[in-house]
Design a protein around this motif. Structure first.
Motif, short mmCIF file in Angstrom:
data_model
loop_
_atom_site.label_atom_id
_atom_site.label_comp_id
_atom_site.label_asym_id
_atom_site.label_seq_id
_atom_site.Cartn_x
_atom_site.Cartn_y
_atom_site.Cartn_z
N PHE A 63 5.59 -4.85 -3.22
CA PHE A 63 6.79 -4.10 -2.82
C PHE A 63 6.44 -2.63 -2.60
N ASP A 64 5.67 -2.06 -3.52
CA ASP A 64 5.33 -0.64 -3.43
C ASP A 64 4.47 -0.35 -2.20
N LYS A 65 3.50 -1.23 -1.93
CA LYS A 65 2.60 -0.98 -0.79
C LYS A 65 3.34 -1.12 0.53
N VAL A 66 4.18 -2.15 0.64
CA VAL A 66 4.92 -2.35 1.89
C VAL A 66 5.92 -1.21 2.09
N ALA A 67 6.53 -0.75 0.99
CA ALA A 67 7.46 0.38 1.11
C ALA A 67 6.73 1.61 1.64
N LYS A 68 5.50 1.79 1.20
CA LYS A 68 4.71 2.94 1.64
C LYS A 68 4.45 2.83 3.15
N VAL A 69 4.08 1.62 3.58
CA VAL A 69 3.83 1.38 5.01
C VAL A 69 5.10 1.66 5.82
N LEU A 70 6.25 1.31 5.23
CA LEU A 70 7.53 1.51 5.94
C LEU A 70 8.07 2.93 5.76
N GLY A 71 7.34 3.76 5.02
CA GLY A 71 7.76 5.14 4.81
C GLY A 71 8.96 5.27 3.88
N LEU A 72 9.07 4.35 2.91
CA LEU A 72 10.25 4.35 2.03
C LEU A 72 10.01 5.03 0.68
N GLY A 73 8.78 5.51 0.48
CA GLY A 73 8.49 6.23 -0.77
C GLY A 73 8.20 5.32 -1.95
N TYR A 74 7.94 5.95 -3.11
CA TYR A 74 7.57 5.22 -4.32
C TYR A 74 8.65 5.43 -5.38
N PRO A 75 9.02 4.46 -6.19
CA PRO A 75 8.59 3.06 -6.14
C PRO A 75 9.31 2.30 -5.03
N GLY A 76 8.65 1.30 -4.50
CA GLY A 76 9.16 0.64 -3.31
C GLY A 76 10.18 -0.45 -3.56
N GLY A 77 10.12 -1.08 -4.73
CA GLY A 77 10.99 -2.23 -4.98
C GLY A 77 12.47 -1.93 -4.77
N PRO A 78 12.99 -0.91 -5.45
CA PRO A 78 14.42 -0.64 -5.28
C PRO A 78 14.78 -0.29 -3.84
N ALA A 79 13.92 0.47 -3.15
CA ALA A 79 14.21 0.88 -1.77
C ALA A 79 14.23 -0.34 -0.86
N ILE A 80 13.24 -1.22 -1.01
CA ILE A 80 13.20 -2.41 -0.15
C ILE A 80 14.39 -3.31 -0.42
N SER A 81 14.71 -3.52 -1.72
CA SER A 81 15.81 -4.45 -1.98
C SER A 81 17.14 -3.89 -1.48
N THR A 141 -1.38 -14.01 -10.16
CA THR A 141 -1.73 -13.61 -8.80
C THR A 141 -3.25 -13.46 -8.69
N LEU A 142 -3.76 -13.80 -7.52
CA LEU A 142 -5.19 -13.66 -7.29
C LEU A 142 -5.53 -12.25 -6.85
N ASP A 143 -4.52 -11.52 -6.37
CA ASP A 143 -4.80 -10.17 -5.86
C ASP A 143 -3.70 -9.20 -6.30
N ASP A 144 -2.78 -8.85 -5.39
CA ASP A 144 -1.76 -7.85 -5.74
C ASP A 144 -0.66 -8.47 -6.61
N ALA A 145 -0.06 -7.64 -7.47
CA ALA A 145 1.12 -8.06 -8.23
C ALA A 145 2.34 -7.93 -7.33
N ALA A 146 3.43 -8.61 -7.69
CA ALA A 146 4.63 -8.60 -6.85
C ALA A 146 5.17 -7.18 -6.66
N GLY A 147 5.27 -6.43 -7.76
CA GLY A 147 5.78 -5.05 -7.66
C GLY A 147 4.87 -4.20 -6.80
N GLU A 148 3.58 -4.44 -6.96
CA GLU A 148 2.58 -3.69 -6.18
C GLU A 148 2.78 -3.98 -4.69
#
Ligand code: KG4
Ligand code: ZN
Length: 523
Positions: A355-373, A346-353
């Motif tokens: 997921f985590d950042k978008v989850a934060k924007v959506l108010g889903l807490g950390y870690p974001g991957g499991p919540a988003i999926s 990746t040139l910038d963010d990692a995939a998990g990162e």
């Protein structure tokens, strides 16, 4: 390179030890004597081992504040390579550690190799026992060291230790001419303790044979970090320190083994947070030093790859792997285990990162991957056309930070338009945008490198949509997808023990003065 290590003697070593003893002395000690000696109070017995074969041993007994070297022998096939120096140096260091003042020994006057070894270690002749060895009538020379804390004695021990370590590191195996060593052939039956503290999980596991998980303990700190929306390095370091002793003890207990049953202690030494890595590395070094069990350093990402072996031990390179975790997103060509060629990252963010950042924007807490999926299952992956960054770039690089911005812009746009936001739709569409690019590039890489096996590794490999999407796309091309067990996708120590077993089999050990490497690359 093969290499050798010095560790504590165990019951399973006795056959090999007796074989070396018989090849070394005209009146050898019996097996019963070794069995007694190696477990008696006030003794230190060590063996040198290479590729699972015992190639030498040495023992010392403590009498008040003095120590007596009782025996030291190296298999004929392995002599002249510094193994004796390594054993003697370790005995002397152990004596010094336990506050011993001076060390003594007896040696045959005609055993010139032994005499020169002992002289180089600071032993000097202090007396002679006439005709001590009855079978040859040879005299025994009585030798003593200086006080172990005397500067010149310390210098001698350190020089001996350095010479011994060089011998161990460059040991290329017993010479061909030697014949059997009576070793037990370790390969295939190793018991390895894994320790992982690179990020926010304190984990320990015991693995047998490279893939049988005897125990696995993970103490997650997620709840401490979630209130800050991500991992706080200072908290991680402190929590690892608090948890590590209990976690390792529990892993050993659940596996029903003790330290001396282990063939190696494998620890993650990078990449990761430096303050977190050092806790595991320091603790593993302490365990190794105290027990004599050799230490193996493991690259965390290689650990993630080896999680695949835990699901299917028959997986063999050549293969291509997609490594997708909180800190990494790469496609890797693996011609053979231990050899990793990064095809693109990746040139910038990692995939998990992402997921985590978008989850934060959506108010889903950390870690974001499991919540988003989880939420994505209820949403429509085609509801919003988020960008598939770099999907046509023609290489294996990724870019994920723009996707996060696109999600933020979409949310703002919808709010401004007064429309209700469907969080499951956003989650599903975001997830699909991430995995579409990953699947496309994965399949192209597998085809270009002509492999018939593909692996996924890292926390994001737990994502069900990615697993299923990749499986279907690869199957169309006749390529098999290997996936780690769900529970072993995110950070754990069984995968570290699996990679550690591989390194142990190659005779690759970590010296006790090695340090954590926060930016350790794969390959
Ligand atoms: O490998 P890992 O446990 O730690 C690192 O080495 O970074 O990966 C953690 C990452 C986190 O970013 C987490 O959000 C992500 O893996 N993750 C997932 C899923 N489960 C964990 N991402 C997407 N879908 C999941 N089901
Ligand atoms: Zn990880």
């Amino acid at each position: 390179m093969m290499g050798a290590v010095v560790r504590r003697m165990r019951g399973g070593d006795l056959d090999a030890v007796v074989a070396i003893e018989e090849a070394s002395y005209p009146t050898p000690w019996s097996r019963a004597v070794f069995a007694h000696e190696s477990t008696a109070e006030g003794r230190v017995w060590l063996v040198a081992e290479s590729g699972g074969e015992v190639i030498g041993y040495a023992g010392l007994t403590v009498v008040e504040d003095e120590a007596h070297v009782m025996n030291l022998a190296v298999a004929p096939e392995a002599r002249g390579q510094g193994i004796g120096a390594a054993l003697l140096a370790r005995l002397m260091l152990a004596a010094r550690e336990s506050g011993i003042g001076r060390i003594t020994l007896e040696v045959r006057e005609r055993n010139s190799a032994a005499l020169s070894l002992y002289r180089s270690a600071g032993f000097a002749e202090a007396g002679r026992r006439q005709a001590y060895y009855s079978e040859t009538g040879e005299d025994a020379l009585l030798m003593w060291t200086d006080d172990l804390s005397a500067p010149q004695q310390l210098t001698a021990i350190e020089a001996l230790h350095a010479r011994g370590q060089e011998g161990l590191d460059s040991f290329t195996g017993p010479s061909e001419t030697g014949g059997g060593l009576g070793g037990r052939g370790l390969r295939g039956r190793e018991i390895v303790l894994g320790i992982e503290t690179s990020c926010d999980e304190t984990a320990a596991a015991v693995l047998r044979c490279g893939f049988e998980v005897m125990s696995g303990v993970v103490a997650s700190q997620v709840d401490f970090h979630s209130r800050f929306g991500g991992v706080v390095p200072e908290i991680a370091s402190r929590k690892h320190t608090e948890a590590i002793v209990g976690v390792v003890d529990k892993a050993l207990e659940e596996a029903g083994v003790c330290l001396t049953d282990l063939d190696a202690i494998a620890v993650t030494y990078g990449p990761g947070l430096v303050g977190a890595l050092v806790v595991g590395v320091a603790y593993a070094k302490g365990l190794s030093f105290a027990s004599g069990v050799p230490l193996v350093g493991v690259n965390h990402l290689e650990g993630h790859l080896f999680a695949n072996v835990l699901a299917d031990p028959s997986i063999e390179p050549p293969l291509v792997a997609l490594v997708v975790s909180g800190g990494h997103t790469s496609l890797v060509y693996v011609p053979r285990w231990g050899d990793y060629e990064i095809l693109g990252e990746t040139l910038d963010d990692a995939a998990g990162e992402a997921f985590d950042k978008v989850a934060k924007v959506l108010g889903l807490g950390y870690p974001g991957g499991p919540a988003i999926s989880r939420l994505a299952k209820e949403g429509d992956p085609n509801a919003i056309a988020f960008p598939r960054a770099m999907i046509r770039s023609g290489d294996y690089r990724f870019s994920l930070s723009g996707l996060k911005t696109a999600v933020i812009n979409h949310l703002r746009h919808e709010r401004e338009a007064g429309r209700e936001i469907s969080v499951p739709d956003v989650a599903a569409s975001f997830q699909q945008a991430v995995i579409d690019v990953q699947i496309d590039k994965s399949v192209r890489a597998a085809l270009e490198w002509g492999v018939s096996t593909f692996c996924i590794a890292g926390g994001v490999a737990a994502n069900p949509a990615l697993r299923e999407g990749l499986r279907v796309a690869l199957e169309r091309e006749g390529i098999a997808l290997a996936v780690p067990p769900l529970a072993l996708c995110t950070d754990n120590a069984a995968m570290i023990a699996a990679a550690g077993t591989f390194r142990l089999r190659r005779g690759e050990f970590m010296p006790l003065d090695a340090e954590a490497v926060p930016n350790l690359p794969l390959g």
